[in-house]
Design an enzyme around this catalytic site. Structure first.
Site, PDB file in Angstrom:
ATOM      1  CB  CYS A 104      88.901  25.319   5.582  1.00 26.03           C
ATOM      2  SG  CYS A 104      88.999  24.398   7.083  1.00 26.03           S
ATOM      3  NE  ARG A 154      84.970  27.486   0.755  1.00 27.77           N
ATOM      4  CZ  ARG A 154      85.639  26.994  -0.281  1.00 27.77           C
ATOM      5  NH1 ARG A 154      85.316  27.384  -1.489  1.00 27.77           N
ATOM      6  NH2 ARG A 154      86.610  26.138  -0.119  1.00 27.77           N
ATOM      7  CD1 TRP A 184      82.354  22.409   7.976  1.00 29.09           C
ATOM      8  CD2 TRP A 184      83.775  20.725   7.599  1.00 29.09           C
ATOM      9  NE1 TRP A 184      81.632  21.251   7.901  1.00 29.09           N
ATOM     10  CE2 TRP A 184      82.469  20.205   7.674  1.00 29.09           C
ATOM     11  CE3 TRP A 184      84.836  19.840   7.377  1.00 29.09           C
ATOM     12  CZ2 TRP A 184      82.194  18.845   7.513  1.00 29.09           C
ATOM     13  CZ3 TRP A 184      84.573  18.494   7.235  1.00 29.09           C
ATOM     14  CH2 TRP A 184      83.251  18.011   7.295  1.00 29.09           C
ATOM     15  CG  ASN A 200      90.746  24.126   2.441  1.00 27.36           C
ATOM     16  OD1 ASN A 200      90.240  23.204   3.074  1.00 27.36           O
ATOM     17  ND2 ASN A 200      90.267  24.561   1.298  1.00 27.36           N
ATOM     18  N   GLY A 201      92.494  21.657   4.240  1.00 31.27           N
ATOM     19  CA  GLY A 201      92.865  20.294   3.855  1.00 31.27           C
ATOM     20  C   GLY A 201      93.248  19.478   5.075  1.00 31.27           C
ATOM     21  CD  GLU A 221      69.069  16.009  -4.954  1.00 36.59           C
ATOM     22  OE1 GLU A 221      69.935  15.178  -4.635  1.00 36.59           O
ATOM     23  OE2 GLU A 221      69.241  17.230  -4.829  1.00 36.59           O
ATOM     24  CE  LYS A 276      69.007  19.730  -2.137  1.00 39.22           C
ATOM     25  NZ  LYS A 276      69.800  18.899  -2.900  1.00 39.22           N
ATOM     26  CD  GLU A 278      71.869  18.380   1.167  1.00 37.57           C
ATOM     27  OE1 GLU A 278      73.047  18.438   0.799  1.00 37.57           O
ATOM     28  OE2 GLU A 278      70.927  18.716   0.419  1.00 37.57           O
ATOM     29  CG  HIS A 290      62.230  -6.471  -1.651  1.00 40.83           C
ATOM     30  ND1 HIS A 290      62.246  -7.830  -1.749  1.00 40.83           N
ATOM     31  CD2 HIS A 290      61.645  -6.018  -2.783  1.00 40.83           C
ATOM     32  CE1 HIS A 290      61.706  -8.202  -2.896  1.00 40.83           C
ATOM     33  NE2 HIS A 290      61.325  -7.121  -3.546  1.00 40.83           N
ATOM     34  CE  LYS A 347      76.735  25.171  -3.447  1.00 41.86           C
ATOM     35  NZ  LYS A 347      75.484  24.430  -3.681  1.00 41.86           N
TER      36      LYS A 347
HETATM   37  N1  HGA Z   1      92.509  20.019   9.055  1.00 47.19           N
HETATM   38  C1  HGA Z   1      92.329  21.414   9.385  1.00 47.19           C
HETATM   39  C2  HGA Z   1      91.638  22.146   8.268  1.00 47.19           C
HETATM   40  C3  HGA Z   1      90.279  21.548   7.958  1.00 47.19           C
HETATM   41  C4  HGA Z   1      89.687  21.956   6.622  1.00 47.19           C
HETATM   42  O1  HGA Z   1      90.344  22.271   5.645  1.00 47.19           O
HETATM   43  N2  HGA Z   1      88.372  21.895   6.486  1.00 47.19           N
HETATM   44  O2  HGA Z   1      87.736  22.234   5.275  1.00 47.19           O
HETATM   45  C5  HGA Z   1      91.591  21.583  10.707  1.00 47.19           C
HETATM   46  O3  HGA Z   1      90.896  20.678  11.172  1.00 47.19           O
HETATM   47  O4  HGA Z   1      91.732  22.655  11.284  1.00 47.19           O
END
Ligand code: HGA
Length: 612
Positions: free
Chosen positions: A2, A27, A74, A98-99, A485, A489, A492, A508, A607
């Site tokens: 986020c 990000r 996100w 964010n969080g 790595e 890559k 990803e 193995h 990111k």
């Molecule tokens: N938990 C919140 C924010 C998610 C977040 O910070 N993502 O990087 C949500 O799901 O909206």
């Protein structure tokens, strides 16, 4: 992850917020939204998908305002839908978050009992309703925020506005990054300073537990109600160069920037073939005391740590453990006296690594253990740099592509410099060996340039991967982490399933996967393990596997039926993993481009991983 942008100004900041969100796109996110305070109300637009969708909606609705917050989401709690996109609004309050609010279910039940209606499935919406509830006591906005923050458990950064407070932007930092951009007659917030570079290069870095009140003219930061000072730092031009130049993707630009980035990282440490006197000068006492190393990191940085383990143990006889931060932080590892804990992170904000560091520091202090901490990171102003005893910067410049390239090879360069320094301090490294490796390090940018010139051959190989669904990468010694790595890559950015293995592990298990349809990438520098690796190649060929070999030009390995060889310039054994990173980066890049994926912003990834 986020991204938050917010601002308070005299002019309309709608375009600044949208431009800020675009700069946070790298990000990774799934939806975006903005809320402005205008004509005494909250004007909000949210859209699923890219910021351009939001931009069109905002342009059409003509929403303008000089106070506002914006967000790229996100999703962690609730699907990527418009209703779940931030900002979340409760009455006159709008919030971006964010969080993760870990206790949101309990808080939500209490708020529902009080009559609040929830319009999203997110954890974040509780914050908006809690503030509305706190305001009912008559408390002003800042005080209401101060009252509710202690109720929140988890990690969060918040941006908050209220339509009755047209000149107040409130920012909260508790476990997720947030910076203040200091302007003239206007001030801003963001989860990443890069978002605010068009409006300022002066930043104030909030610390955990800070609550800030921003108006057009002033910034006040409070810790538990007490006003505190946070210094303002000015960024120099090297940190602010984020253009893509003539390259098609940031990732390609960053791959080609590696010779220069490595040169920069070396310059801070080496003077000719000796270490500079001032290099990590303040850490000498700690280095003298330490008896072992514990590296903590995630993803690509973890692979850098795995390579450093070979170097610490073989070159300077110092025991070294490496662990993924998300495991380390939760398994209550024994904290050992006289250990140097090294955190590796491109951003210096990686949530799991930061939490592991903090937990280690807390537990070491509780037991009165003598440990030291050091960060290897690309952002001088990051939380990890601030919270460790010492730091060593990778001077790679901003890395925008989600798949790490130049950050990885400069991390390796920095780790080798650290090995040399500790070996010198502890007198476990002969001066002659130090001088020899220093000379090889200076030569490294040229070898990498030569490896980059193999691009056309690697592009040719990548065409053979486009239709594949699986791939194996094999290496031995310090090439084993490069195999991991390389596989990471490829996964990803091309979404091809890939696995990295120590070549000795082939029989193995993974050998069972090898058939006509399985490409196997081999990393073959000319070292003591080359003959053993050649036997592993025979084992693959005997089962019909197709080999793609990045081999030292003097290895004697030649192209033949179902064996494609790209010759890599010779390099000293110690530095081979840095050089062999280049072909695996180029291979993944070209395969991804041919498969038409979003190379710089691959699906589902972010990111700077600021949530756990
Ligand atoms: N938990 C919140 C924010 C998610 C977040 O910070 N993502 O990087 C949500 O799901 O909206």
């Amino acid at each position: 992850m986020c991204g938050i942008v917010g601002g308070v100004a005299e002019r309309s900041i709608t375009n600044i917020l949208i431009e800020g969100l675009k700069r946070l796109e790298y990000r990774g996110y799934d939806s975006a939204g903005v809320a402005l305070v205008g004509q005494g109300q909250i004007l909000r637009e949210r859209r699923v998908g890219k910021v351009v969708n939001l931009e069109s909606a905002v342009t059409e609705a003509q929403i303008l305002g000089s106070l506002g917050i914006a967000h790229t989401r996100w999703a962690t709690h609730g699907k990527p839908t418009e209703n779940n996109a931030h900002p979340h609004v409760s009455d006159q309050v709008a919030v971006v978050h964010n969080g993760i609010i870990e206790n949101y279910q309990e808080l939500k039940q209490d708020l529902i009992a009080l009559g609040y209606h929830f319009s999203s499935e997110t954890d974040s919406e509780v914050v908006a309703h809690l503030i509305t509830e706190a305001l009912k006591s008559g408390a002003p906005l800042l005080q209401a925020v101060e009252q509710i923050v202690p109720k929140l458990k988890g990690a969060f950064a918040l941006g908050i506005v209220h339509s009755d407070y047209p000149d107040e932007l409130i920012a909260v930092r508790e476990g997720s990054p947030l910076v203040i951009g200091v302007g003239i007659g206007e001030n801003f917030i963001s989860s990443d300073q890069l978002a605010l570079l068009p409006v300022t290069n002066r930043f104030m870095y909030l610390e955990e537990g800070d609550i800030a009140l921003l108006t057009r003219e002033k910034i006040e930061v409070f810790v538990q109600g007490q006003l505190v000072e946070r210094p303002v730092k000015e960024l120099d031009a090297t940190v602010t160069n984020t253009s893509k130049g003539n390259y098609k993707h940031y990732m390609l630009k960053e791959i080609h920037e590696q010779p220069e980035a490595i040169q920069q990282t070396l310059s801070q440490a080496l003077n000719g073939n000796a270490l500079r006197e001032d290099f990590l000068k303040d850490a000498v006492i700690d280095f003298n005391q330490i008896q072992q190393i514990q590296i903590i990191a995630c993803g690509t940085s973890y692979h850098a740590g795995m390579i450093a383990k070979y170097w610490f143990e073989q070159l300077i006889d110092l025991p070294c453990q490496v662990e993924i931060a998300s495991e380390f932080r939760y398994r209550s590892p024994v904290i050992v006296d006289r250990t140097l804990y090294i955190c590796i992170s491109q951003s210096g904000e990686t949530a799991d690594t930061l939490a592991a560091l903090r937990d280690t520091q807390k537990r070491a202090a509780a037991k009165h253990l003598m440990i030291s901490t050091l960060t290897i990171c690309n952002v001088a102003t990051s939380s990890m740099v601030r919270e460790t005893n010492h730091h060593l910067l990778t001077l790679a410049g901003p890395e925008i592509g989600v798949a790490s390239t130049k950050a990885f090879t400069t991390q390796l360069t920095a780790l080798m410099l650290l090995v040399l320094k500790i070996g010198q301090v502890k007198q476990t490294l002969a001066d002659s060996v130090l001088a020899e490796i220093a000379a090889d390090l200076w030569h490294l940018p040229k070898v990498i340039l030569a490896a980059l010139q193999k691009d056309a051959s690697i592009l040719g190989l990548s065409e053979l991967f486009v239709e594949k669904n699986h791939c194996l990468f094999l290496g031995r010694g310090t090439e084993f982490p490069i195999a991991l790595e390389g596989a990471l890559k490829l996964k990803e950015i091309s979404y091809i399933h890939a696995e990295g293995y120590a070549a000795g592990e082939l029989k193995h298990g993974p050998l069972a996967l090898v058939d006509n349809d399985m490409p196997v990438v081999i990393l073959a520098p000319k070292d003591d393990m080359l003959d053993k690796l050649k036997s592993n190649m025979e084992e693959v060929q005997a089962r019909g596997g197709e080999l793609f070999v990045f081999a030292d030009e003097n290895s004697g390995i030649q192209s033949q039926d179902r064996q494609h060889v790209v010759k890599i310039p010779s390099v000293s054994n110690w530095l081979a993993p840095i050089v062999y990173s280049i072909p695996v980066q180029l291979l993944s890049y070209h395969v991804a481009v041919l498969r038409g994926t979003d190379v710089d912003q691959p699906r589902n990834l972010a990111k700077s991983v600021t949530v756990e």
